[in-house]
Design a protein around this motif. Structure first.
Motif, PDB file in Angstrom:
ATOM      1  N   LEU A  16       0.822  -1.207   0.000  1.00 23.13           N
ATOM      2  CA  LEU A  16       0.000   0.000   0.000  1.00 23.13           C
ATOM      3  C   LEU A  16       0.860   1.262   0.000  1.00 23.13           C
ATOM      4  O   LEU A  16       0.538   2.248  -0.687  1.00 23.13           O
ATOM      5  CB  LEU A  16      -0.934  -0.022   1.212  1.00 23.13           C
ATOM      6  CG  LEU A  16      -2.073   0.998   1.248  1.00 23.13           C
ATOM      7  CD1 LEU A  16      -3.012   0.791   0.065  1.00 23.13           C
ATOM      8  CD2 LEU A  16      -2.842   0.877   2.557  1.00 23.13           C
ATOM      9  N   ILE A  64      -7.050   0.150  -2.737  1.00 30.14           N
ATOM     10  CA  ILE A  64      -7.164  -1.187  -2.140  1.00 30.14           C
ATOM     11  C   ILE A  64      -8.260  -1.931  -2.903  1.00 30.14           C
ATOM     12  O   ILE A  64      -9.404  -1.470  -2.975  1.00 30.14           O
ATOM     13  CB  ILE A  64      -7.528  -1.114  -0.643  1.00 30.14           C
ATOM     14  CG1 ILE A  64      -6.479  -0.280   0.112  1.00 30.14           C
ATOM     15  CG2 ILE A  64      -7.633  -2.503  -0.046  1.00 30.14           C
ATOM     16  CD1 ILE A  64      -6.843  -0.046   1.565  1.00 30.14           C
ATOM     17  N   TYR A  96      -4.243   6.162  -2.696  1.00 30.59           N
ATOM     18  CA  TYR A  96      -4.063   4.744  -2.427  1.00 30.59           C
ATOM     19  C   TYR A  96      -5.243   3.971  -3.016  1.00 30.59           C
ATOM     20  O   TYR A  96      -6.372   4.455  -3.038  1.00 30.59           O
ATOM     21  CB  TYR A  96      -3.976   4.476  -0.926  1.00 30.59           C
ATOM     22  CG  TYR A  96      -2.712   5.027  -0.294  1.00 30.59           C
ATOM     23  CD1 TYR A  96      -1.493   4.394  -0.473  1.00 30.59           C
ATOM     24  CD2 TYR A  96      -2.751   6.187   0.479  1.00 30.59           C
ATOM     25  CE1 TYR A  96      -0.335   4.901   0.111  1.00 30.59           C
ATOM     26  CE2 TYR A  96      -1.601   6.697   1.064  1.00 30.59           C
ATOM     27  CZ  TYR A  96      -0.393   6.047   0.879  1.00 30.59           C
ATOM     28  OH  TYR A  96       0.745   6.548   1.449  1.00 30.59           O
ATOM     29  N   GLN A 142      -9.830   3.605   2.587  1.00 28.06           N
ATOM     30  CA  GLN A 142      -9.057   4.081   1.440  1.00 28.06           C
ATOM     31  C   GLN A 142      -9.218   5.582   1.249  1.00 28.06           C
ATOM     32  O   GLN A 142      -8.252   6.299   0.986  1.00 28.06           O
ATOM     33  CB  GLN A 142      -9.523   3.334   0.192  1.00 28.06           C
ATOM     34  CG  GLN A 142      -8.872   3.776  -1.101  1.00 28.06           C
ATOM     35  CD  GLN A 142      -9.397   2.969  -2.281  1.00 28.06           C
ATOM     36  OE1 GLN A 142      -9.434   1.759  -2.247  1.00 28.06           O
ATOM     37  NE2 GLN A 142      -9.796   3.675  -3.326  1.00 28.06           N
TER      38      GLN A 142
END
Length: 368
Positions: A108, A156, A154, A143
């Protein structure tokens, strides 16, 4: 035994000559299996899930904390072994699993992208879809929170995996429920009405004063409905296979053996109702209202039992349809064997034995 089979044959002739009874016996299952071919959407609360955290880092712990803080989920123990997780799904003790990879936080931070595996039990497709949507929503919230202070957003990505029913069809949930509902109504109602009818017409007095034992008279009237209910089971299973395209994943023999046990349980309930009632109207009312509503409400096929208050969850344990519903789903959908359903089988045996003994104790040779 010759007299017993004579009474059984006489009752079979009586059933086959009654067109209304045949319509109820065979028309209702066919209609319900077609009507309940698709699922309903239900609200989800306190669903049992497990989290497999291979990362053990700050990011995974924060997401787990947010999942635990919601009212949707009830977290179980951290299952690190994949075999234990699969066994929990097969036993039905969990409905969803969230798996974090080992390098979740590093991926991440350095790649701005990480994946989370979400595994759901899709034998109830609407329930599984709702659970995965809730988890995905929690992940998106986290997120968004990270992206507010980051130079690059980011990302996810939840990897959704649906067990037992990847296409999310409604049939895997409703076919077992319809089997439980039809067998409960037909076996209980038909048995109760058949015996009470003898009381109303006065022929029961003739049967009781005959050399034949009264208990065998009652049992002989229940035997035809056992075989007719097995025909219903066969018709429902064949329709599910060839019409709804739902194959039987487990043993056909075990499925019919468990169905026979449930039918016997329902027949003992019908005999108990027939002993306690004096008219066909009362017997029908008790059979319909007393059996249909608990089967629909507390079996779990229309409304998840986990969403109910604790007192109602306790009450659901005395409803035979709940245990049969679990058995049929385990055999038909999950392909499980007797080793995984022996507890539910034992509960049905206990209920059957209880009502049979109570019926024998309550049976009176002299009619009032």
């Amino acid at each position: 035994m010759r007299q017993f089979f004579t009474f059984v044959r006489k009752e079979c002739y009586h059933v086959l000559r009654d067109r209304r009874t045949l319509l109820i016996l065979f028309g209702m299952p066919l209609a319900q299996i077609l009507i309940f071919g698709f699922a309903l959407t239900n609200e989800v609360k306190n669903a049992r899930i497990v989290v497999v955290d291979h990362a053990k880092d700050n990011a995974s712990q924060r997401i787990i904390a947010q999942i635990a803080a919601s009212n949707y989920f009830e977290l179980g123990e951290d299952v690190m072994d994949r075999d234990r997780m699969e066994m929990a799904f097969r036993e039905g003790t969990v409905k969803l699993a969230v798996v974090f990879p080992a390098n979740f936080h590093n991926d991440l931070v350095h790649q701005n992208h990480a994946q989370i595996q979400v595994i759901a039990d899709a034998s109830d497709p609407n329930y599984a879809t709702t659970l995965t949507n809730y988890v995905s929503s929690i992940i998106r919230d986290y997120q968004t929170e990270l992206s507010e202070n980051a130079a690059l957003p980011y990302r996810i990505t939840p990897q959704i995996r649906m067990l037992y029913n990847p296409q999310l069809k409604g049939a895997p949930n409703f076919v077992p429920g319809v089997m439980a509902l039809v067998l409960m109504l037909v076996s209980v109602m038909m048995t109760a009405i058949a015996i009470v009818r003898e009381k109303e017409t006065g022929t029961m007095e003739v049967l009781l004063v005959s050399p034949f034992r009264p208990v065998w008279v009652i049992l002989s009237k229940a035997v035809p409905y056992l075989f007719l209910s097995l025909i219903n089971v066969l018709s429902i299973v064949l329709m599910s296979v060839f019409v709804l395209r739902l194959p039987v994943a487990g043993s056909w023999l075990l499925l019919f053996a468990e169905s026979t046990l449930f039918i016997i349980t329902c027949l003992t309930l019908g005999i108990f109702i027939s002993i306690k009632t004096k008219t066909q109207q009362v017997a029908m009312l008790v059979s319909l209202m007393g059996m249909m509503l608990p089967t629909v409400m507390f079996s779990g096929f229309m409304f998840p039992i986990e969403n109910m208050p604790v007192p109602l969850q306790v009450i659901s344990n005395i409803v035979p349809a709940k245990w049969f519903y679990i058995i049929v789903k385990s055999i038909m959908i999950k392909g499980m064997g007797f080793a995984e359903i022996w507890k539910e089988t034992l509960v049905l045996c206990g209920i059957t034995l209880f009502f049979f003994i109570v019926s024998l104790k309550s049976f009176k040779i002299r009619l009032e």
